[in-house]
Design a protein around this motif. Structure first.
Motif, mmCIF file in Angstrom:
data_model
loop_
_atom_site.group_PDB
_atom_site.id
_atom_site.type_symbol
_atom_site.label_atom_id
_atom_site.label_comp_id
_atom_site.label_asym_id
_atom_site.label_seq_id
_atom_site.Cartn_x
_atom_site.Cartn_y
_atom_site.Cartn_z
ATOM 1 N N ARG A 148 0.829 -1.205 0.000
ATOM 2 C CA ARG A 148 0.000 0.000 0.000
ATOM 3 C C ARG A 148 0.865 1.258 0.000
ATOM 4 O O ARG A 148 0.616 2.200 -0.737
ATOM 5 C CB ARG A 148 -0.908 -0.025 1.238
ATOM 6 C CG ARG A 148 -2.160 0.791 1.091
ATOM 7 C CD ARG A 148 -3.225 0.354 2.081
ATOM 8 N NE ARG A 148 -3.757 -0.979 1.796
ATOM 9 C CZ ARG A 148 -4.683 -1.234 0.858
ATOM 10 N NH1 ARG A 148 -5.158 -0.261 0.106
ATOM 11 N NH2 ARG A 148 -5.121 -2.445 0.658
ATOM 12 N N ALA A 149 1.893 1.201 0.794
ATOM 13 C CA ALA A 149 2.763 2.363 0.908
ATOM 14 C C ALA A 149 3.520 2.625 -0.391
ATOM 15 O O ALA A 149 3.789 3.778 -0.741
ATOM 16 C CB ALA A 149 3.762 2.158 2.048
ATOM 17 N N MET A 150 3.859 1.545 -1.094
ATOM 18 C CA MET A 150 4.691 1.696 -2.295
ATOM 19 C C MET A 150 3.871 1.967 -3.553
ATOM 20 O O MET A 150 4.402 2.436 -4.551
ATOM 21 C CB MET A 150 5.520 0.414 -2.520
ATOM 22 C CG MET A 150 6.604 0.178 -1.501
ATOM 23 S SD MET A 150 7.839 1.488 -1.505
ATOM 24 C CE MET A 150 8.763 1.043 -2.974
ATOM 25 N N PHE A 151 2.576 1.638 -3.474
ATOM 26 C CA PHE A 151 1.764 1.653 -4.681
ATOM 27 C C PHE A 151 1.836 2.997 -5.434
ATOM 28 O O PHE A 151 2.194 3.047 -6.615
ATOM 29 C CB PHE A 151 0.305 1.330 -4.304
ATOM 30 C CG PHE A 151 -0.556 1.017 -5.484
ATOM 31 C CD1 PHE A 151 -0.587 -0.287 -5.997
ATOM 32 C CD2 PHE A 151 -1.327 1.989 -6.093
ATOM 33 C CE1 PHE A 151 -1.369 -0.580 -7.088
ATOM 34 C CE2 PHE A 151 -2.107 1.689 -7.187
ATOM 35 C CZ PHE A 151 -2.129 0.393 -7.689
ATOM 36 N N ASP A 152 1.571 4.051 -4.703
ATOM 37 C CA ASP A 152 1.554 5.365 -5.359
ATOM 38 C C ASP A 152 2.927 5.749 -5.866
ATOM 39 O O ASP A 152 3.085 6.330 -6.935
ATOM 40 C CB ASP A 152 1.050 6.434 -4.375
ATOM 41 C CG ASP A 152 -0.449 6.249 -4.101
ATOM 42 O OD1 ASP A 152 -1.107 5.630 -4.983
ATOM 43 O OD2 ASP A 152 -0.923 6.690 -3.052
ATOM 44 N N ARG A 153 3.904 5.399 -5.060
ATOM 45 C CA ARG A 153 5.267 5.761 -5.414
ATOM 46 C C ARG A 153 5.682 5.073 -6.726
ATOM 47 O O ARG A 153 6.260 5.682 -7.611
ATOM 48 C CB ARG A 153 6.197 5.298 -4.294
ATOM 49 C CG ARG A 153 7.368 6.260 -4.139
ATOM 50 C CD ARG A 153 8.142 5.901 -2.921
ATOM 51 N NE ARG A 153 9.556 6.050 -3.218
ATOM 52 C CZ ARG A 153 10.492 5.560 -2.463
ATOM 53 N NH1 ARG A 153 10.172 4.837 -1.401
ATOM 54 N NH2 ARG A 153 11.748 5.761 -2.775
ATOM 55 N N LEU A 154 5.338 3.803 -6.820
ATOM 56 C CA LEU A 154 5.686 3.059 -8.031
ATOM 57 C C LEU A 154 4.940 3.625 -9.240
ATOM 58 O O LEU A 154 5.486 3.756 -10.325
ATOM 59 C CB LEU A 154 5.336 1.575 -7.859
ATOM 60 C CG LEU A 154 6.266 0.811 -6.920
ATOM 61 C CD1 LEU A 154 5.726 -0.599 -6.683
ATOM 62 C CD2 LEU A 154 7.672 0.744 -7.500
ATOM 63 N N ASN A 155 3.688 3.983 -8.986
ATOM 64 C CA ASN A 155 2.874 4.554 -10.053
ATOM 65 C C ASN A 155 3.561 5.787 -10.643
ATOM 66 O O ASN A 155 3.682 5.948 -11.857
ATOM 67 C CB ASN A 155 1.504 4.930 -9.483
ATOM 68 C CG ASN A 155 0.430 4.857 -10.568
ATOM 69 O OD1 ASN A 155 0.754 4.864 -11.757
ATOM 70 N ND2 ASN A 155 -0.813 4.796 -10.155
ATOM 71 N N THR A 156 4.073 6.625 -9.766
ATOM 72 C CA THR A 156 4.759 7.836 -10.210
ATOM 73 C C THR A 156 6.042 7.476 -10.958
ATOM 74 O O THR A 156 6.350 8.037 -12.004
ATOM 75 C CB THR A 156 5.142 8.715 -8.992
ATOM 76 O OG1 THR A 156 4.109 8.632 -8.039
ATOM 77 C CG2 THR A 156 5.376 10.142 -9.427
ATOM 78 N N MET A 157 6.779 6.550 -10.377
ATOM 79 C CA MET A 157 8.069 6.201 -10.963
ATOM 80 C C MET A 157 7.943 5.640 -12.379
ATOM 81 O O MET A 157 8.794 5.869 -13.233
ATOM 82 C CB MET A 157 8.784 5.157 -10.090
ATOM 83 C CG MET A 157 9.366 5.760 -8.825
ATOM 84 S SD MET A 157 10.064 4.480 -7.789
ATOM 85 C CE MET A 157 11.518 4.052 -8.729
ATOM 86 N N PHE A 158 6.879 4.895 -12.603
ATOM 87 C CA PHE A 158 6.722 4.248 -13.907
ATOM 88 C C PHE A 158 5.929 5.099 -14.895
ATOM 89 O O PHE A 158 5.669 4.674 -16.018
ATOM 90 C CB PHE A 158 6.048 2.875 -13.744
ATOM 91 C CG PHE A 158 7.004 1.804 -13.291
ATOM 92 C CD1 PHE A 158 7.424 1.742 -11.983
ATOM 93 C CD2 PHE A 158 7.505 0.880 -14.205
ATOM 94 C CE1 PHE A 158 8.315 0.764 -11.565
ATOM 95 C CE2 PHE A 158 8.398 -0.092 -13.806
ATOM 96 C CZ PHE A 158 8.812 -0.149 -12.484
#
Lengths: 325, 244, 274
Positions: A285-295
């Motif tokens: 959950r914590a990483m989801f948004d971050r990964l979304n931005t990164m990709f």
């Protein structure tokens, strides 16, 4: 209690590499059991020690130390060789190992003789086995004209002439196209249903996942994890998997991610023209948004959570040791 | 293949034949010694040619390189010419080795009467062997039994080559078969150039021999080329190159 | 689909393994080579090898080494090509087809399998020796009027069998040293120098004579010449029994050798190298 047909304890095998005594450890003290009727998978990269293990258990190679029992018989003494060999069989597979100028049936007959199958039952047995591996139409063709998949199926049929209690399969689907792989998997499953114990080595996660009751993961001669499929997946469960499908190769980003806090594994696969990146993370959950931005820059077509597969578990367990295959 | 198998027909067998002839003769002097030693050398060249022309194609069949060769721009023909020349050259080295070993072992007194002429005959014989090699290679591409055929040819050719026993001393039928082999004329010429007392020559003239050799070798070349073109077509049609 | 459970354990027997490998080797031979070619190969090779040495003998003109002398010698020597060399090639051939590992994984032992495969070559040896002696009479005009034919037949059979022993040994050693083809060829060719085939053994230096005494062909050639000359078994029992002894000795040796070979490759993991 279940009957253990293979018992291995602290098994070691070293090879002398050169005259000056340089040695290589192929098996570094492994232990495991296999129950009767089970399909047991040994999963690992090349050089993990899988083939060495098969050779020891099929009495083709002596261990350096440790215990290895097959059907209650120790593999060390010479006198146990024949009794073991009569009750097991092995598929080493590949292009060679068959008399290529002879037909499938002639090859079968020869090995049936060497395994002491009485003449009376041979004919019917060979017909049945050829049918089992779907080679009946090619039974009287020379093996040299066979495709790779046909040769592999003949290897398997040949290994069934003595109706082995344990069948050892060394990379049974290596180099095969998906259709034949499916056939071989179905065949192995059928044998297991009929009561044959199966020990197979593979480096295909899907094969292991489709077949095995239990799996041991080997790396550098050691068993690094062992258990049922769900147990292994459990080990990886602390890491959730986030899968991101992109149009462009996200190589630049995945390279950066390797050192990031909270990410345990990264792997990109090309699936039908899309890049599917599986990221093992501690807290999805914590990483989801971050990964979304990164990709974002790579044209995301989908992003999802998933339960870990055996492959995820494998990558997780091997950690730095297993690069993508 | 790990074994350097060519040493058998190329070196071991010819050397042993020379040895047998010298042992039967029980004397390390005289024209027969020259014949035995020269003959061993010639057999080495022949043995190498027969063996290599079957082996190289068998090797390609096994390795699956026959098709890439055929697919390459150079084509089968050029590759086979190159190999045949090379094999003939290696054959000469084998021959020389047999010669040197036999000579030193028996401390034989071998003198060549006309060295330059001998050398010319030797070189032309070598070229004619390359042409034979081409012809055999062309025939061996066709069959998967190259090894069998080549070992079947070994002894007949040893006899017909005129290497140890002059062609004119062969039984009549064998003599005529021998006349069809270009290198036999070369061997006969070599004997004339090396030994003034040689009385068994076919024609009595070195240059007539060399002319015969040239005519035969050139015809081999053309036959081999025609065969290779046909074979290439046949293989493409039947797809037999991939098996071995 | 019928189930094929057998669940029985059959005793493997020497006879069964030998028979199976024998028929495999016959099939394998004639799948590779048409029968006419197989026969032609034997007939041609034995004829031309005899012709070659007959020509050399008559050309050199040594009164001790006559045409009949070398013709008989080479008729027997052909067995060395057809039997010894082919048998010594067997393990090597299995190596090339990659069938050595599955053969070793089977409960039958290697010696039995190779011995069965070799049996066919005994037959081949008989064919070539018979052809050779026929040529001697019909083409080279050797005088057989005094010949002890039954004894000759016995000697030829024994020659083929004793070559089997030597062939198995060389095949085993060659497999081990990975030079099987060269070794088998050299051993069969060396017979033309070493074994009194083309000239008396006494022409050889001492060390070579010692070697020739260990080769069954030496005794086979001597016994054959004797039988062609009309000698009886009573007169020839020495070379005949030495030949039989050497054949058996090499056979036993090869049996032990294959056992050792299996053990060694199990210990050192060298199986895939072969």
């Amino acid at each position: 209690m279940e009957e253990k047909v293979i018992v291995v304890e602290d098994l070691r095998r070293e090879f002398v590499l050169s005259k000056d005594g340089k040695r290589k450890t192929a098996l570094d003290g492994i232990s495991f059991d296999v129950n009767r009727g089970e399909i047991f998978g040994i999963l690992g990269h090349n050089n993990a020690g899988k083939t060495t293990l098969i050779k020891i258990l099929t009495t083709l190679l002596l261990p350096t130390s440790g215990k290895a029992e097959v059907l209650g018989l120790d593999v060390y003494p010479r006198k146990n060789e024949k009794p073991i060999r009569r009750r097991i069989n092995v598929v080493m597979g590949g292009e060679r190992g068959l008399y290529y100028r002879l037909t499938a049936r002639q090859n079968m007959k020869f090995f049936a003789d060497l395994y002491g199958i009485p003449k009376k039952t041979q004919h019917e047995l060979i017909e049945d086995l050829l049918e089992l591996v779907k080679l009946t139409p090619a039974a009287d063709q020379r093996v040299e004209n066979f495709s790779r998949g046909m040769k592999q199926r003949l290897h398997i049929a040949k290994a069934l002439v003595n109706d082995p209690e344990i069948l050892f399969l060394d990379e049974p689907t290596i180099g095969m196209d998906p259709e034949i792989t499916r056939d071989v998997i179905a065949l192995v499953r059928k044998l297991a249903v009929d009561g044959t114990t199966i020990l197979l080595t593979t480096h295909h996660m899907r094969e292991a996942e489709a077949l095995c009751d239990r799996v041991a993961i080997m790396a550098s001669g050691k068993i690094v994890a062992m258990g049922t499929l769900s147990e292994l997946k459990e080990m990886a469960a602390d890491a959730s998997i986030v899968r991101i499908t992109t149009v462009m190769d996200p190589y630049a980003v995945t390279l950066l991610m390797e050192d990031m806090e909270g990410i345990s594994s990264v792997k990109t696969e090309l699936v039908s023209g899309r890049y599917v990146t599986s990221v093992g993370v501690e807290d999805g959950r914590a990483m989801f948004d971050r990964l979304n931005t990164m990709f974002d820059g790579f044209d995301i077509r989908g992003i999802e959570y998933d339960d870990p597969t055996l492959e995820d578990a494998y990558l997780h367990i091997l950690g730095g040791e297993g690069d993508s295959y | 293949m790990h074994d350097p198998q060519w040493i058998i027909p190329g070196i071991v067998a010819p050397f042993l034949f020379t040895l047998v002839m010298l042992m039967i003769q029980q004397d390390s002097d005289g024209p027969l010694v020259l014949r035995a030693i020269l003959g061993g050398g010639v057999l080495g060249m022949w043995g190498n040619t027969i063996f290599k022309s079957s082996e190289s194609i068998m090797y390609d069949r096994r390795n699956g390189t026959l098709e890439p060769i055929m697919a390459a721009l150079a084509g089968l023909n050029d590759v086979i010419i190159g190999r045949s020349l090379w094999n003939a050259l290696v054959g000469m080295l084998n021959g020389l080795l047999v010669l040197v070993v036999a000579e030193s072992m028996f401390d034989a007194n071998v003198r060549i009467a006309d060295p330059p002429l001998f050398l010319v005959c030797l070189l032309l014989t070598l070229l004619s062997l390359a042409a034979v090699g081409m012809l055999f290679s062309a025939l061996f591409v066709y069959t998967r039994r190259g090894h069998m055929l080549s070992s079947m040819l070994e002894y007949p050719i040893y006899v017909l080559s005129g290497a140890l026993v002059p062609v004119m001393l062969l039984p009549e039928a064998a003599r005529y078969a021998s006349f069809l082999l270009a290198p036999s004329w070369g061997v006969d010429a070599m004997n004339m150039a090396a030994d003034v007392t040689y009385t068994h020559s076919i024609t009595g003239g070195v240059f007539i021999n060399l002319a015969m050799l040239a005519i035969l070798a050139v015809s081999y070349y053309f036959i081999a080329t025609a065969l290779l073109i046909k074979i290439e077509r046949d293989i493409r049609r039947d797809g037999t190159a991939v098996r071995f | 689909m019928k189930r094929f459970r057998l669940r029985f354990v059959s005793r493997d027997t020497f006879a069964r393994n030998v028979r199976a490998s024998f028929s495999l080797s016959v099939r394998n031979t004639f799948e590779t080579t048409p029968k006419w070619m197989w026969i032609a190969h034997i007939l041609l090779t034995s004829f031309f090898s005899m012709l070659m040495f007959a020509l050399i003998a008559s050309y050199v003109g040594n009164p001790e080494v006559t045409v009949p002398y070398v013709v008989i010698g080479n008729a027997v020597q052909t067995v060395s090509f057809t039997t010894l060399r082919s048998i010594a090639e067997i393990p090597n051939r299995e190596k090339h087809t990659g069938t050595l590992p599955p053969l070793m994984a089977a409960p039958s032992n290697l010696f039995e399998v190779f011995f069965g495969m070799a049996l066919f070559n005994i037959f081949a040896g008989l064919v070539s020796a018979t052809a050779g002696l026929m040529y001697a009479v019909l083409v080279f005009g050797v005088d057989f009027s005094a010949a002890n034919v039954p004894l000759l037949a016995l000697i030829i059979v024994m020659t083929s069998m004793s070559m089997t022993g030597l062939g198995m040994t060389i095949g085993g050693v060659g497999l081990h040293l990975r030079t099987a083809t060269i070794l088998s060829n050299i051993t069969s060719y060396v017979g033309i120098v070493l074994c009194g085939v083309n000239f008396p053994v006494s022409y050889l230096p001492q060390w070579a004579q010692a070697l020739s005494a260990t080769h069954p062909l030496t005794y086979a050639v001597a016994a054959t010449r004797g039988a062609v000359g009309g000698m009886s078994l009573a007169e020839l029992w020495v070379p005949v029994s030495i030949m039989a002894f050497l054949g058996l000795f090499f056979l036993l040796f090869s049996m032990l050798f294959f056992k050792y070979f299996e053990e060694k490759s199990k210990k050192q993991g060298t199986l895939e190298l072969f």
